[in-house]
Design a protein around this motif. Structure first.
Motif, mmCIF file in Angstrom:
data_model
loop_
_atom_site.group_PDB
_atom_site.id
_atom_site.type_symbol
_atom_site.label_atom_id
_atom_site.label_comp_id
_atom_site.label_asym_id
_atom_site.label_seq_id
_atom_site.Cartn_x
_atom_site.Cartn_y
_atom_site.Cartn_z
ATOM 1 N N ASP A 104 0.602 -1.128 -0.673
ATOM 2 C CA ASP A 104 0.235 -0.183 -0.396
ATOM 3 C C ASP A 104 0.714 1.369 -0.164
ATOM 4 O OD1 ASP A 104 -2.463 -1.161 -0.361
ATOM 5 O OD2 ASP A 104 -2.572 -1.779 1.976
ATOM 6 N N TYR A 105 2.036 1.415 -0.541
ATOM 7 C CA TYR A 105 2.691 2.052 -0.202
ATOM 8 C C TYR A 105 2.444 3.041 -1.700
ATOM 9 C CZ TYR A 105 5.126 0.556 3.605
ATOM 10 O OH TYR A 105 5.305 -0.299 5.317
ATOM 11 N N ILE A 106 1.468 3.534 -2.011
ATOM 12 C CA ILE A 106 1.497 3.220 -2.825
ATOM 13 C C ILE A 106 2.312 4.612 -4.207
ATOM 14 C CG2 ILE A 106 -1.093 2.788 -3.465
ATOM 15 C CD1 ILE A 106 -1.948 5.488 -3.008
ATOM 16 N N ALA A 107 2.634 5.441 -3.478
ATOM 17 C CA ALA A 107 4.053 6.483 -4.314
ATOM 18 C C ALA A 107 5.256 5.955 -4.302
ATOM 19 C CB ALA A 107 3.093 7.951 -3.793
ATOM 20 N N GLU A 108 5.564 5.043 -3.822
ATOM 21 C CA GLU A 108 6.772 4.764 -3.521
ATOM 22 C C GLU A 108 7.235 4.627 -4.687
ATOM 23 O OE1 GLU A 108 9.813 2.245 -0.678
ATOM 24 O OE2 GLU A 108 7.904 0.987 -1.669
ATOM 25 N N GLY A 109 9.109 5.960 -4.928
ATOM 26 C CA GLY A 109 9.559 5.127 -6.404
ATOM 27 C C GLY A 109 9.112 5.425 -7.689
ATOM 28 N N LYS A 110 8.057 7.044 -6.911
ATOM 29 C CA LYS A 110 7.215 8.056 -8.042
ATOM 30 C C LYS A 110 7.746 8.934 -7.829
ATOM 31 C CE LYS A 110 3.739 8.318 -8.590
ATOM 32 N NZ LYS A 110 1.484 8.228 -8.978
ATOM 33 N N GLY A 111 8.502 9.382 -9.382
ATOM 34 C CA GLY A 111 9.888 10.485 -9.515
ATOM 35 C C GLY A 111 8.561 11.831 -9.664
ATOM 36 N N PRO A 112 9.509 13.386 -9.149
ATOM 37 C CA PRO A 112 8.042 14.489 -8.944
ATOM 38 C C PRO A 112 7.356 14.339 -10.414
ATOM 39 C CG PRO A 112 10.356 15.013 -8.318
ATOM 40 C CD PRO A 112 10.264 13.316 -8.295
ATOM 41 N N TRP A 113 8.048 13.829 -11.341
ATOM 42 C CA TRP A 113 7.797 14.379 -13.012
ATOM 43 C C TRP A 113 6.875 13.450 -13.528
ATOM 44 C CZ3 TRP A 113 12.611 12.534 -11.500
ATOM 45 C CH2 TRP A 113 12.380 11.955 -11.688
ATOM 46 N N ASP A 114 6.528 11.993 -11.952
ATOM 47 C CA ASP A 114 5.100 11.063 -12.344
ATOM 48 C C ASP A 114 3.686 11.862 -11.757
ATOM 49 O OD1 ASP A 114 6.423 9.326 -14.047
ATOM 50 O OD2 ASP A 114 7.142 8.713 -12.288
ATOM 51 N N PHE A 115 4.283 12.949 -11.102
ATOM 52 C CA PHE A 115 2.924 13.785 -10.595
ATOM 53 C C PHE A 115 2.494 14.312 -10.940
ATOM 54 C CE2 PHE A 115 4.977 11.491 -6.999
ATOM 55 C CZ PHE A 115 3.786 11.023 -6.686
#
Length: 575
Positions: free
Chosen positions: A53-64
């Motif tokens: 459930d760490y749904i944002a882990e590993g996502k870079g700022p550019w992925d938001f």
């Protein structure tokens, strides 16, 4: 998670009910489960599973969509208070409470920022992980200067329990051998960068009473067998912590205490269960269980247990006690003293000083270190108090080099600006104050007379303000940090004391304080209610003073100690 029994309805009488699943609740569950107690953990929020459930882990700022910035309309509607937290952004907002659905009140002319994380693991998923022991000076301060009630314990009472929890948690740090900041059981410390090392060395000569050390934090720099067995790994210095850490490199309920409790087979969890009140039997003067309201459908149910450990956070635990009124306790359960809800404290983070550092153009650093520089409290006993205030403060911060992210806030255009983005810029340094807040009876939380939340529970009303003592402390911190920077030869020194509201440090303590006398305290020295023997409160509500250091490590030690005491009392048939 294997061996966890998630429950809804249950008529079983558990050996212990633990209310809350954050830092203290996780520890209470682990300790009781490992001692063979059938344990029910009651959590008001949803289940959050480690890694899954760490749904944002590993996502870079550019992925938001907005480079982790939360949409302004959404912030205003749902996160007006939560947005003040350092950890709040689009990659973490799902771990924060929704202000729209969680209303509270402040007395006219006051402010309080209540940061909440209502899910399994609580704020252990979001905390900043700085971990320090209180010293004997901290435990003796109230008696020494006459402000606040005397702690019923001293450092020697808690020292072996600090040892115990630190080995399990994993605390990185250096053996600094300072009287006001006792050493812990350390893993290797994180390193200072070059300007920080130079600053630390110079301050050791110019300001020997203000040592500049590396901070101590709950991160695995060198995992031990006890950590690896739980699937935990080395910290990668990503600074992604508040998104959740699949490595288990920092301490959280999910990475550490829950799997330890679960492997015993004794852990039961009732999620989405908002505790409305405690069930009290006046004939036996014992708690029988808890009344809960379903988080989703608002149905009511009850759970039963022989012991109750309140670990719902300082404010959450006290709200439950205040709302558990009986014929005997008309002003809140276990409140014969009348101090329940009084003496609310938070740390004072209202000053920051910055400067530019010349030189070190050939130096840089790798990674995003979770540790910082730290200057421990140097006003740690009455003979060292400042002439304008009592108690003291610490300073924390560090040196960094401007990069492309920093340049995003500067003017620039064209080829020259683009070229500038390719190279590191000016070295800078900042130190922020963390001051003690005095225990003041007038700083309090109460239940609102008419307003209720969606579960039908009275809303909290805060009446909390900074005193002149806290304000003068912040002014002093700017003066001291500026002098240190000036002596170091730094340039463009700027400092400012502000007045952000209490609560924003997220270090609330004191509303069900421990003490030697049942007439002026709620708990004894083992976190046990003076009034009701099978009730324990082991979170920050139990503190008699805020001290200066971050409180979470002490929450853990107090909880482990209280469980040990309770288990012995049960086995000796005194409880």
């Amino acid at each position: 998670m294997k061996n966890v029994n998630y429950i809804n309805e249950s008529k079983e009488v558990f050996d212990v009910i633990v209310i809350g699943s954050g830092i203290t609740g996780g520890w209470a569950a682990k300790e009781f489960c490992e001692k063979g107690f059938k344990t029910l953990m009651v959590e008001r929020g949803r289940v959050v599973e480690h890694r899954k459930d760490y749904i944002a882990e590993g996502k870079g700022p550019w992925d938001f969509p907005n480079r982790t910035k939360v949409d302004n309309l959404l912030v205003e509607e749902q996160y007006k208070i939560q947005k003040q937290c350092y950890a709040f952004h689009d990659g973490t907002k799902h771990f924060f409470g929704n202000d729209r659905d969680l209303p509270y009140n402040t007395k006219k002319g006051t402010e309080f920022s209540w940061i909440r994380a209502n899910q399994l693991g609580g704020k252990s998923l979001l905390w900043h992980r700085q971990s320090y022991r209180l010293s004997d000076f901290d435990f003796a301060a109230n008696k020494a200067d006459g402000h606040g009630n005397d702690w019923p314990i001293r450092y020697k009472d808690l020292a072996p329990w600090y040892d115990y929890v630190e080995k399990f948690v994993g605390i990185s740090g250096n053996y600094d051998n300072l009287p006001q900041l006792p050493n812990s059981q350390f893993l290797p410390p994180f390193e200072m960068n070059a300007p920080e090392r130079a600053f630390s060395q110079q301050m050791a000569s110019d300001f020997p009473d203000k040592p500049v050390i590396i901070s101590r934090c709950a991160h695995l720099t060198e995992p031990q067998k006890i950590h690896v067995e739980l699937g935990r790994m080395k910290c990668m210095a990503r600074n992604e912590c508040q998104k959740g850490c699949s490595f288990g490199a920092y301490f959280s309920t999910q990475s550490t205490t829950l799997p330890a409790a679960a492997r015993t087979g004794n852990l039961h969890i009732a999620p989405n269960s908002v505790v409305e009140s405690l069930i009290y039997d006046e004939a036996t003067n014992r708690l029988k269980g808890v009344r809960v309201i379903d988080n989703d459908n608002l149905s009511q149910r009850e759970y039963f247990g022989k012991l109750v450990f309140l670990c719902a956070s300082t404010i959450g635990s006290t709200q439950i006690l205040l709302n558990s009124k009986t014929n005997k306790f008309k002003n809140g359960l276990a409140n014969s003293s009348g101090v329940l809800g009084k003496y609310l404290m938070d740390h004072n983070y209202n000053a920051r000083t910055t400067a530019d550092i010349d030189g070190f153009e050939d130096e840089y650093y790798i990674g995003r270190r979770p540790a910082s520089l730290y200057v421990p409290n140097f006003h740690y006993e009455p003979t060292r108090y400042h002439k304008n205030f009592i108690r003291g403060y610490a300073l924390a911060g560090g040196a960094y080099r401007e990069d492309w992210q920093s340049y995003g806030y500067t003017d620039g255009l064209g080829i020259n600006f683009k070229e500038k983005l390719m190279h590191p810029g000016q070295w800078k340094i900042g130190l922020q104050a963390q001051g003690e807040m005095l225990a003041n009876r007038d700083n309090q939380m109460t239940l609102h007379a008419t307003k209720k939340d969606k579960w039908g529970i009275p809303q909290i009303q805060f009446d909390v303000s900074w005193s002149d003592n806290e304000k003068r402390m912040m002014e002093s911190s700017v003066e001291v940090a500026s002098k240190m920077f000036e002596k170091a030869g730094f340039k463009n020194i700027q400092g400012q004391a502000t007045e952000r509201p209490p609560g924003i440090a997220i270090h609330e303590v004191g509303t069900a304080r421990m003490g030697r006398d049942a007439k002026d305290s709620v708990l004894n020295g083992y976190n046990q209610s003076h009034d009701i023997p099978n009730l324990f409160v082991t979170d920050g509500a139990s503190f008699a003073s805020s001290a200066v250091v971050n409180p979470s490590l002490t929450f853990m030690a107090l909880t482990a100690r209280a469980v040990d005491y309770a288990v012995k009392e049960v086995k000796n048939r005194r409880l």
